[in-house]
Design a protein around this motif. Structure first.
Motif, mmCIF file in Angstrom:
data_model
loop_
_atom_site.group_PDB
_atom_site.id
_atom_site.type_symbol
_atom_site.label_atom_id
_atom_site.label_comp_id
_atom_site.label_asym_id
_atom_site.label_seq_id
_atom_site.Cartn_x
_atom_site.Cartn_y
_atom_site.Cartn_z
ATOM 1 N N TYR A 137 -8.663 -19.734 -42.969
ATOM 2 C CA TYR A 137 -9.891 -19.994 -42.097
ATOM 3 C C TYR A 137 -11.167 -19.463 -42.791
ATOM 4 O O TYR A 137 -12.429 -20.066 -42.293
ATOM 5 C CB TYR A 137 -9.568 -19.381 -40.963
ATOM 6 N N ASP A 183 -4.018 -19.709 -30.322
ATOM 7 C CA ASP A 183 -3.875 -21.091 -30.147
ATOM 8 C C ASP A 183 -5.370 -22.035 -29.953
ATOM 9 O O ASP A 183 -5.624 -23.116 -30.182
ATOM 10 C CB ASP A 183 -2.834 -21.698 -29.152
ATOM 11 N N ARG A 243 -7.514 -22.168 -32.960
ATOM 12 C CA ARG A 243 -7.142 -23.105 -33.781
ATOM 13 C C ARG A 243 -7.610 -24.457 -33.490
ATOM 14 O O ARG A 243 -8.140 -25.410 -34.207
ATOM 15 C CB ARG A 243 -5.656 -23.479 -34.105
ATOM 16 N N ASN A 291 -10.549 -26.409 -35.519
ATOM 17 C CA ASN A 291 -10.397 -27.864 -35.780
ATOM 18 C C ASN A 291 -11.564 -28.758 -35.231
ATOM 19 O O ASN A 291 -11.879 -29.524 -36.150
ATOM 20 C CB ASN A 291 -9.000 -28.286 -35.733
#
Length: 129
Positions: A28, A93, A96, A100
């Motif tokens: 990341y 989660d 992420r 994105n």
């Protein structure tokens, strides 16, 4: 910050962190720098295994190989955008998904640059022992 999105308690008395934190930083943070940068940094400052253990380390901090005029500027700018995403995320989660969404254009741009091999970044000289 990373401990919170993984749901782990923060222990300020130690700098030891799980191995997957290193993988998080690579994925990341460093892979979002211009193409080939991570590969070059990894080559210049490889992971070293401590004999007789399952522990690994790098001799120097990864960012020490970036130059002030280009590499560190990219790193600072990226971290300034990444930290708010981490703060807004409830867990890994959620992070992420948020990552994105926020970095979709940057991810596409980096993929395009890799395909075209259009960007090079300078590195500082090897660190002294």
């Amino acid at each position: 910050m990373t401990v919170y999105i993984y749901g782990l308690p923060y222990d300020p008395t130690t700098n030891r962190r799980p191995r997957y934190f290193a993988q998080f930083n690579i994925k990341y943070v460093y892979e979002l720098l211009p193409p080939t940068v991570w590969e070059k940094l990894d080559e210049m400052n490889p992971v070293i295994r401590i004999d007789g253990t399952s522990r690994y380390y790098r001799k120097y901090r990864i960012h020490q190989y970036l130059t002030e005029d280009k590499g560190l500027r990219f790193l600072r700018e990226h971290l300034q955008a990444l930290i708010p995403v981490m703060k807004l995320s409830k867990d890994i989660d959620d992070f992420r998904t948020n990552f994105n969404a926020v970095f979709a254009d940057k991810i596409k741009s980096i993929k395009r640059m890799k395909e075209e091999q259009e960007y090079q970044l300078s590195f500082s000289k090897n660190q002294e022992d």
